[in-house]
Design a protein around this motif. Structure first.
Motif, PDB file in Angstrom:
ATOM      1  N   VAL A 189       5.795  -3.459  12.420  1.00 32.70           N
ATOM      2  CA  VAL A 189       5.071  -3.978  11.261  1.00 32.70           C
ATOM      3  C   VAL A 189       4.123  -5.021  11.815  1.00 32.70           C
ATOM      4  O   VAL A 189       4.515  -5.838  12.651  1.00 32.70           O
ATOM      5  N   TYR A 190       2.845  -4.979  11.381  1.00 27.45           N
ATOM      6  CA  TYR A 190       1.918  -5.964  11.929  1.00 27.45           C
ATOM      7  C   TYR A 190       0.841  -6.359  10.937  1.00 27.45           C
ATOM      8  O   TYR A 190       0.609  -5.685   9.937  1.00 27.45           O
ATOM      9  N   ARG A 195       0.309  -0.210   2.244  1.00 28.74           N
ATOM     10  CA  ARG A 195       1.078  -0.015   1.019  1.00 28.74           C
ATOM     11  C   ARG A 195       0.167   0.309  -0.164  1.00 28.74           C
ATOM     12  O   ARG A 195       0.635   0.780  -1.193  1.00 28.74           O
ATOM     13  N   ASN A 196      -1.118   0.036  -0.042  1.00 31.18           N
ATOM     14  CA  ASN A 196      -2.103   0.317  -1.084  1.00 31.18           C
ATOM     15  C   ASN A 196      -2.649   1.734  -0.867  1.00 31.18           C
ATOM     16  O   ASN A 196      -3.304   1.994   0.141  1.00 31.18           O
ATOM     17  N   PRO A 197      -2.395   2.671  -1.795  1.00 27.52           N
ATOM     18  CA  PRO A 197      -2.828   4.061  -1.591  1.00 27.52           C
ATOM     19  C   PRO A 197      -4.332   4.223  -1.329  1.00 27.52           C
ATOM     20  O   PRO A 197      -4.732   5.083  -0.545  1.00 27.52           O
ATOM     21  N   ASP A 220       6.367 -14.081   7.460  1.00 29.23           N
ATOM     22  CA  ASP A 220       5.653 -13.795   6.218  1.00 29.23           C
ATOM     23  C   ASP A 220       5.323 -12.311   6.048  1.00 29.23           C
ATOM     24  O   ASP A 220       4.712 -11.930   5.046  1.00 29.23           O
ATOM     25  N   LEU A 221       5.690 -11.479   7.018  1.00 34.25           N
ATOM     26  CA  LEU A 221       5.445 -10.046   6.884  1.00 34.25           C
ATOM     27  C   LEU A 221       6.478  -9.431   5.945  1.00 34.25           C
ATOM     28  O   LEU A 221       7.628  -9.867   5.907  1.00 34.25           O
ATOM     29  N   GLU A 222       6.058  -8.430   5.199  1.00 34.69           N
ATOM     30  CA  GLU A 222       6.944  -7.791   4.241  1.00 34.69           C
ATOM     31  C   GLU A 222       7.781  -6.720   4.921  1.00 34.69           C
ATOM     32  O   GLU A 222       7.246  -5.892   5.660  1.00 34.69           O
TER      33      GLU A 222
END
Length: 173
Positions: A50-51, A123-125, A162-164
């Motif tokens: 994740v980055y 995460r945004n299509p 702070d990464l999801e």
């Protein structure tokens, strides 16, 4: 994707699992002026990274991807590789004792020439769809920009910061 050599008996857990790094590339802008490109990488688990990118031409990009991890020298060197929806090939070497990141990125022509379109969050299509279109730009897979850089690690800790976190069922390449 497997950890190489196999996870059993490796130093993966101690060396890299759940490790979170902030690092800066000492790069140059289009006019040759020095600038820092800040990156944030979370080695999520044996299958994912994740980055987020905070500086440079790709600033504003948040992604997660399936990755392969390869131990070069236990406790010292790990290689992490992944392919992005933009068609960009990424290879990162994490030098633990020297606090360095060394990368080779094979940017697709679309990702490099239209880098603002590569910003956003996977995460945004709409962002993901736009990124996939970037991979189609160019005359062939050989139409790439290669970038070799080294970065200095500024922060090194365990956990998300702070990464999801991601859901392992979410699709990746």
């Amino acid at each position: 994707m497997p950890v190489l050599p196999r996870l059993e008996g490796s130093t993966f857990d101690a060396d890299i699992r759940d490790r979170h790094l902030f690092y800066d590339y000492a790069a140059h802008d289009a006019n040759g002026n020095p600038e820092r490109w800040r990156y944030e990488m979370w080695f999520y688990n044996e299958d994912r990274i994740v980055y987020a990118i905070h500086g440079g031409p790709m600033a504003g990009r948040k992604n997660f991807q399936t990755a392969t991890y390869q131990c070069i020298r236990p406790g010292e060197l790990w290689q992490v590789n992944w392919l992005e929806e933009t068609g960009t090939i990424c290879s990162l070497v994490y030098d633990i004792p020297n606090r360095r990141i060394t990368t080779l990125l094979g940017f697709s022509k679309g990702h490099w020439t239209q880098n603002e379109a590569a910003h956003g969050d996977k995460r945004n299509p709409a962002d993901l769809s736009r990124w996939r279109e970037l991979a189609k730009i160019g005359t062939s897979q050989a139409d790439r920009v290669l970038l070799s850089e080294q970065a200095e690690i500024l922060e090194d800790f365990r956990g998300a910061g702070d990464l999801e976190p991601i859901d392992m069922s979410w699709p990746t390449l």
